[in-house]
Write a protein that holds these residues in place. Structure first.
Motif, short mmCIF file in Angstrom:
data_model
loop_
_atom_site.label_atom_id
_atom_site.label_comp_id
_atom_site.label_asym_id
_atom_site.label_seq_id
_atom_site.Cartn_x
_atom_site.Cartn_y
_atom_site.Cartn_z
N THR A 126 0.86 -1.19 0.00
CA THR A 126 0.00 0.00 0.00
C THR A 126 0.89 1.24 0.00
O THR A 126 2.12 1.14 0.08
CB THR A 126 -0.89 0.05 1.25
N ARG A 127 0.27 2.39 -0.05
CA ARG A 127 1.01 3.66 0.03
C ARG A 127 1.87 3.70 1.30
O ARG A 127 3.01 4.16 1.28
CB ARG A 127 0.01 4.81 0.02
N PHE A 128 1.32 3.18 2.40
CA PHE A 128 2.05 3.21 3.68
C PHE A 128 3.24 2.25 3.66
O PHE A 128 4.27 2.53 4.28
CB PHE A 128 1.10 2.90 4.83
N THR A 129 3.13 1.13 2.94
CA THR A 129 4.25 0.21 2.78
C THR A 129 5.38 0.91 2.04
O THR A 129 6.55 0.82 2.43
CB THR A 129 3.82 -1.03 1.99
N VAL A 130 5.03 1.62 0.97
CA VAL A 130 6.03 2.33 0.18
C VAL A 130 6.68 3.43 1.00
O VAL A 130 7.90 3.59 1.00
CB VAL A 130 5.39 2.89 -1.12
N LEU A 131 5.88 4.19 1.75
CA LEU A 131 6.44 5.28 2.56
C LEU A 131 7.30 4.79 3.72
O LEU A 131 8.09 5.55 4.26
CB LEU A 131 5.32 6.19 3.07
N ALA A 132 7.14 3.54 4.11
CA ALA A 132 7.98 2.98 5.17
C ALA A 132 9.40 2.72 4.68
O ALA A 132 10.31 2.54 5.49
CB ALA A 132 7.35 1.70 5.71
N ASN A 133 9.60 2.75 3.38
CA ASN A 133 10.93 2.55 2.80
C ASN A 133 11.77 3.80 3.03
O ASN A 133 11.37 4.90 2.66
CB ASN A 133 10.77 2.26 1.30
N ASP A 134 12.94 3.65 3.63
CA ASP A 134 13.81 4.79 3.94
C ASP A 134 14.30 5.53 2.70
O ASP A 134 14.79 6.65 2.81
CB ASP A 134 15.02 4.34 4.76
N CYS A 135 14.23 4.91 1.55
CA CYS A 135 14.72 5.54 0.31
C CYS A 135 13.62 6.31 -0.43
O CYS A 135 13.86 6.83 -1.51
CB CYS A 135 15.30 4.48 -0.62
N VAL A 136 12.42 6.37 0.14
CA VAL A 136 11.31 7.08 -0.50
C VAL A 136 11.07 8.41 0.21
O VAL A 136 10.99 8.46 1.44
CB VAL A 136 10.02 6.23 -0.49
N ASN A 137 10.97 9.47 -0.58
CA ASN A 137 10.67 10.80 -0.07
C ASN A 137 9.55 11.41 -0.90
O ASN A 137 9.25 10.93 -1.99
CB ASN A 137 11.89 11.71 -0.14
N ILE A 138 8.97 12.48 -0.38
CA ILE A 138 7.96 13.22 -1.11
C ILE A 138 8.36 14.69 -1.09
O ILE A 138 8.58 15.27 -0.03
CB ILE A 138 6.56 13.06 -0.50
N ILE A 139 8.46 15.27 -2.28
CA ILE A 139 8.72 16.70 -2.40
C ILE A 139 7.52 17.30 -3.10
O ILE A 139 7.27 17.01 -4.27
CB ILE A 139 10.02 16.99 -3.18
N GLY A 140 6.74 18.09 -2.36
CA GLY A 140 5.49 18.60 -2.90
C GLY A 140 4.55 17.45 -3.17
O GLY A 140 4.18 16.72 -2.26
N SER A 141 4.20 17.25 -4.43
CA SER A 141 3.32 16.14 -4.79
C SER A 141 4.07 15.06 -5.56
O SER A 141 3.45 14.18 -6.15
CB SER A 141 2.15 16.66 -5.64
N THR A 142 5.40 15.09 -5.53
CA THR A 142 6.21 14.13 -6.28
C THR A 142 6.86 13.13 -5.33
O THR A 142 7.53 13.51 -4.37
CB THR A 142 7.30 14.86 -7.09
N TYR A 143 6.66 11.86 -5.63
CA TYR A 143 7.32 10.78 -4.89
C TYR A 143 8.69 10.57 -5.49
O TYR A 143 8.86 10.56 -6.71
CB TYR A 143 6.51 9.49 -4.99
N VAL A 144 9.70 10.37 -4.62
CA VAL A 144 11.07 10.19 -5.07
C VAL A 144 11.61 8.91 -4.43
O VAL A 144 11.54 8.73 -3.22
CB VAL A 144 11.97 11.38 -4.64
N LEU A 145 12.15 8.03 -5.26
CA LEU A 145 12.85 6.85 -4.79
C LEU A 145 14.32 7.07 -5.07
O LEU A 145 14.74 7.12 -6.22
CB LEU A 145 12.36 5.58 -5.51
N ARG A 146 15.12 7.25 -4.01
CA ARG A 146 16.57 7.41 -4.17
C ARG A 146 17.18 6.04 -4.36
O ARG A 146 16.91 5.12 -3.60
CB ARG A 146 17.17 8.08 -2.94
N CYS A 147 17.98 5.90 -5.38
CA CYS A 147 18.55 4.59 -5.73
C CYS A 147 20.06 4.55 -5.50
O CYS A 147 20.77 3.82 -6.18
CB CYS A 147 18.25 4.28 -7.21
N ASP A 148 20.59 5.31 -4.58
CA ASP A 148 22.05 5.37 -4.32
C ASP A 148 22.54 4.06 -3.80
O ASP A 148 22.01 3.45 -2.98
CB ASP A 148 22.40 6.46 -3.29
#
Length: 138
Positions: free
Chosen positions: A116-138
């Motif tokens: 779910t959305r909450f599962t995705v947001l629990a990932n430490d590499c996921v951020n939200i800037i404004g209305s954009t979801y960002v997955l950092r892949c470093d």
């Protein structure tokens, strides 16, 4: 926390006198989740930490896109999307998942594990800037 109002959404910065670590200042996304840090070794000998932070804030406020913000912060490997579902293929490989539109979730067959959305947001590499979801892949 210092609010930074960018053209694409708010970011937050630790106040100089409230920082957790002496050698860096943390930046946070629109949901106050850790995004990146500013190493204080970048501070010129001719400026104070406050002057450096103000320079960074001004530059972030000038950025026209999430891509420009991430590039300025030195984050080069990432995926963005306007919905949490846009990140799923990069986080999970989607083999064996079905979508339940009524519950707005994906679930794995046959285990029934939910994404779910909450599962995705629990990932430490996921951020939200404004209305954009960002997955950092470093």
């Amino acid at each position: 926390m210092i609010r930074i109002t960018t053209k694409v959404g708010d970011l937050f910065m630790e106040a100089e006198n409230e920082r957790e670590e002496s050698d860096r200042i943390k930046l946070y996304d629109s949901y106050s989740r850790y995004l990146e840090y500013l190493p204080l070794e970048s501070v010129s000998p001719y400026e104070t930490v406050a002057q450096y932070c103000n320079k960074v804030i001004r530059r972030l406020e000038e950025c026209d896109s999430v891509d420009e913000i991430l590039k300025y912060l030195g984050i080069s490997s990432y995926t963005t999307g306007q919905s949490w579902t846009h990140l799923l293929e990069d986080i999970y490989s989607f083999d064996g998942y079905d979508y339940d539109s009524e519950a707005d979730r994906y679930y794995e067959l046959p285990s029934g594990e939910e994404i779910t959305r909450f599962t995705v947001l629990a990932n430490d590499c996921v951020n939200i800037i404004g209305s954009t979801y960002v997955l950092r892949c470093d």
